[in-house]
Design an enzyme around this catalytic site. Structure first.
Site, PDB file in Angstrom:
ATOM      1  N   TRP A 187     -14.042   9.279  -4.902  1.00 11.38           N
ATOM      2  CA  TRP A 187     -13.356   8.158  -4.252  1.00 11.38           C
ATOM      3  C   TRP A 187     -14.233   7.675  -3.109  1.00 11.38           C
ATOM      4  CZ3 TRP A 187     -11.658   7.749   0.899  1.00 11.38           C
ATOM      5  CH2 TRP A 187     -11.020   6.532   1.198  1.00 11.38           C
ATOM      6  N   GLU A 228     -11.844   7.294  -8.922  1.00 14.00           N
ATOM      7  CA  GLU A 228     -10.513   7.007  -8.367  1.00 14.00           C
ATOM      8  C   GLU A 228     -10.450   5.612  -7.756  1.00 14.00           C
ATOM      9  OE1 GLU A 228      -7.465   8.827  -4.957  1.00 14.00           O
ATOM     10  OE2 GLU A 228      -9.322   9.860  -5.476  1.00 14.00           O
ATOM     11  N   LYS A 230      -8.340   2.239  -5.851  1.00 14.71           N
ATOM     12  CA  LYS A 230      -7.437   2.018  -4.732  1.00 14.71           C
ATOM     13  C   LYS A 230      -7.193   0.529  -4.561  1.00 14.71           C
ATOM     14  CE  LYS A 230      -6.491   3.810  -0.101  1.00 14.71           C
ATOM     15  NZ  LYS A 230      -6.949   4.726   0.954  1.00 14.71           N
ATOM     16  N   ASP A 261      -3.936   7.635  -8.341  1.00 13.06           N
ATOM     17  CA  ASP A 261      -3.265   8.162  -7.153  1.00 13.06           C
ATOM     18  C   ASP A 261      -1.954   7.412  -6.964  1.00 13.06           C
ATOM     19  OD1 ASP A 261      -2.504   8.260  -4.247  1.00 13.06           O
ATOM     20  OD2 ASP A 261      -4.267   9.541  -4.117  1.00 13.06           O
ATOM     21  N   HIS A 264      -1.951   4.557  -4.375  1.00  9.85           N
ATOM     22  CA  HIS A 264      -3.063   3.608  -4.348  1.00  9.85           C
ATOM     23  C   HIS A 264      -2.773   2.276  -5.005  1.00  9.85           C
ATOM     24  CE1 HIS A 264      -6.646   6.467  -3.353  1.00  9.85           C
ATOM     25  NE2 HIS A 264      -5.641   6.581  -2.516  1.00  9.85           N
ATOM     26  N   HIS A 288      -3.457  12.156  -8.727  1.00 13.06           N
ATOM     27  CA  HIS A 288      -3.226  12.571  -7.348  1.00 13.06           C
ATOM     28  C   HIS A 288      -1.773  12.235  -7.037  1.00 13.06           C
ATOM     29  CE1 HIS A 288      -7.485  12.936  -5.422  1.00 13.06           C
ATOM     30  NE2 HIS A 288      -7.270  13.808  -6.381  1.00 13.06           N
ATOM     31  N   ASP A 296      -0.370   3.370   1.428  1.00 14.81           N
ATOM     32  CA  ASP A 296      -0.947   4.646   1.006  1.00 14.81           C
ATOM     33  C   ASP A 296      -0.988   5.607   2.185  1.00 14.81           C
ATOM     34  OD1 ASP A 296      -2.331   6.623  -0.371  1.00 14.81           O
ATOM     35  OD2 ASP A 296      -4.266   5.791   0.220  1.00 14.81           O
ATOM     36  N   ASP A 298       0.288   8.823   2.165  1.00  9.50           N
ATOM     37  CA  ASP A 298       0.140  10.220   1.768  1.00  9.50           C
ATOM     38  C   ASP A 298       1.165  11.151   2.392  1.00  9.50           C
ATOM     39  OD1 ASP A 298      -2.104  10.028  -0.019  1.00  9.50           O
ATOM     40  OD2 ASP A 298      -3.348   9.575   1.719  1.00  9.50           O
ATOM     41  N   ASP A 328      -2.182  15.101  -3.278  1.00 11.54           N
ATOM     42  CA  ASP A 328      -2.963  14.428  -2.240  1.00 11.54           C
ATOM     43  C   ASP A 328      -2.025  13.912  -1.162  1.00 11.54           C
ATOM     44  OD1 ASP A 328      -4.737  13.117  -0.649  1.00 11.54           O
ATOM     45  OD2 ASP A 328      -5.260  11.567  -2.099  1.00 11.54           O
TER      46      ASP A 328
END
Length: 427
Positions: A187, A228, A230, A261, A264, A288, A296, A298, A328
């Protein structure tokens, strides 16, 4: 404290209820025992790493909160991880970032080698925990303008290309040592805060850089390359070079693992809807599993509708052998070991719920056009006694049942993490 006799009695009643719906609970539990979650190391120290510079975050990353007692060195992080694994049923993996090596002095990221991760490899062998890996394309002076592999500066690009090559060699060594592929996930934060004059040029540079990193074929039984995507980040709100479309095309054309993800994408998008489409064209997926709140951010994984949908898609599509599940999130507003326990146990609980669905029956009803019965069974499933099966699974795995694990974390906090200062300490 949960009573073992009550847990077993509840489990036997649950088995009867699931059998009435056509679900073989023993078969579901057998499959459950093979599920491996790749637990992310960066929850343990707020994505600081061990490069000796204090670990200031940047390039699209931020950690909220400063709960005391973060791990300050690899030994403390490994101790915290062992505590977390003791609370989680099953045998799982560790997802390690390149900035978490044991460097014993200044080593720039283009010069890291297998020797800097030998301590992790020795630990993983002793713990019987396989490793996954990630290059670290952030929080570095050569990423200060938000560009790395897509930089217009050829020297910057070459530095990060060399970092990626070094990381592939490390991942391959890890995979060879543990006897199964180390997933190596790429990423990069590259992008613009405001509207770019050229969207094309950075993407051409990124593709060229990646091609140079992946030029040497490495054995797929040692390492698998993942890329990855985003939507946006802090400092790249208007344009991210590595968008979903970019990496989807790259993964298809280069036969790479695609990483999705959960945080993302646009808030109205969900990765559960992308799994079956992506797996028509890419060999494998890396997930993820995270929880974005409006962006995003997390957050710790909770037992949400989307988490359940992700696991349902994996099971309904029979994708367990083609999907690698990693977590993640980083949240320093609560105890870090507790965050690992909550997030990983929720991910596993959602997988168990998916394995306990009468999948063959509801899919047959769909093929028959009986959408009424399909919906009825799907809704009945929501109130089935999942908790009784989950408690039985935890008990037989030798980990705390229900919320009993919280006392273990409290004891660990009192005896270990609360005694740490905020300053790095070399052990």
């Amino acid at each position: 404290m949960n009573n073992p006799g009550n847990i077993e009695a509840s489990f036997q009643l649950a088995v009867q209820q699931y059998e009435a719906m056509g679900v073989d609970v023993d078969a579901a539990l057998d499959r459950m025992r093979s599920v491996e979650i790749s637990v992310h190391c960066w929850q343990g120290d707020d994505v600081s790493g061990f490069e000796g510079d204090g670990g200031s975050l940047g390039n699209g990353l931020a950690v909220t909160g400063n709960y005391p007692g973060r791990a300050r060195n690899p030994d403390e992080l490994r101790s915290d991880l062992e505590m977390a694994y003791s609370l989680i049923p099953g045998k799982h993996r560790l997802n390690l970032h390149a900035m978490y090596g044991e460097f014993n002095g200044p080593v720039d990221r283009d010069a890291i080698g297998v020797e800097h991760f030998q301590g992790w490899m020795d630990w993983s062998r002793d713990q019987k925990i396989s490793l996954d890996f990630n290059p670290s394309y952030f929080s570095h002076p050569k990423a200060s303008d938000g560009f790395t592999l897509a930089s217009a500066d050829s020297g910057i690009r070459q530095f990060w290309i060399d970092h990626g090559i070094a990381c592939r060699n490390i991942a391959a060594a890890m995979g060879a040592a543990q006897g199964n592929p180390c997933i190596n996930n790429f990423w990069v934060p590259d992008g613009y805060k405001d509207t770019p004059a050229s969207r094309q040029a950075p993407r051409q540079r990124l593709a060229d850089s990646l091609d140079k990193i992946f030029a040497e074929p490495l054995p797929r039984d040692q390492t698998l390359d993942a890329v990855e995507c985003k939507l946006f980040g802090i400092g790249s709100e208007s344009y991210v070079v590595g968008s979903h479309e970019f990496y989807m095309g790259y993964a298809i054309s280069r036969n790479k693992v695609l990483c999705l993800d959960a945080g993302h994408f646009h808030p109205t998008e969900v990765i559960s809807d992308k799994i079956s489409s992506a797996l028509m064209y890419v060999p494998e997926l890396l997930l993820h599993v995270s929880r974005g709140v409006r962006w995003d951010s997390d957050h710790v994984v909770t037992y949400s509708d989307e988490l359940q949908s992700i696991m349902q898609e994996i099971v309904r599509g029979d994708y367990l052998d083609r999907v690698h599940i990693g977590l993640d999130f980083f949240d320093a507003s609560i105890h870090r070991v507790a965050a690992w326990a909550i997030g990983t146990r929720n991910a596993l609980k959602a997988m168990m719920a998916a394995l306990l669905e009468p999948v063959d029956k509801i899919q047959q009803l769909e093929r028959d056009g009986d959408l009424t019965a399909r919906l009825a069974l799907m809704e009945e499933q929501k109130t089935m006694p999942l908790g009784a099966v989950w408690n039985h699974y935890c008990q037989t795995a030798g980990v705390p049942v229900g919320a009993d694990w919280l006392q273990n974390v409290r004891d660990y906090e009192n005896n270990v993490t609360s005694r740490r200062s905020d300053h790095p300490v070399a052990l």
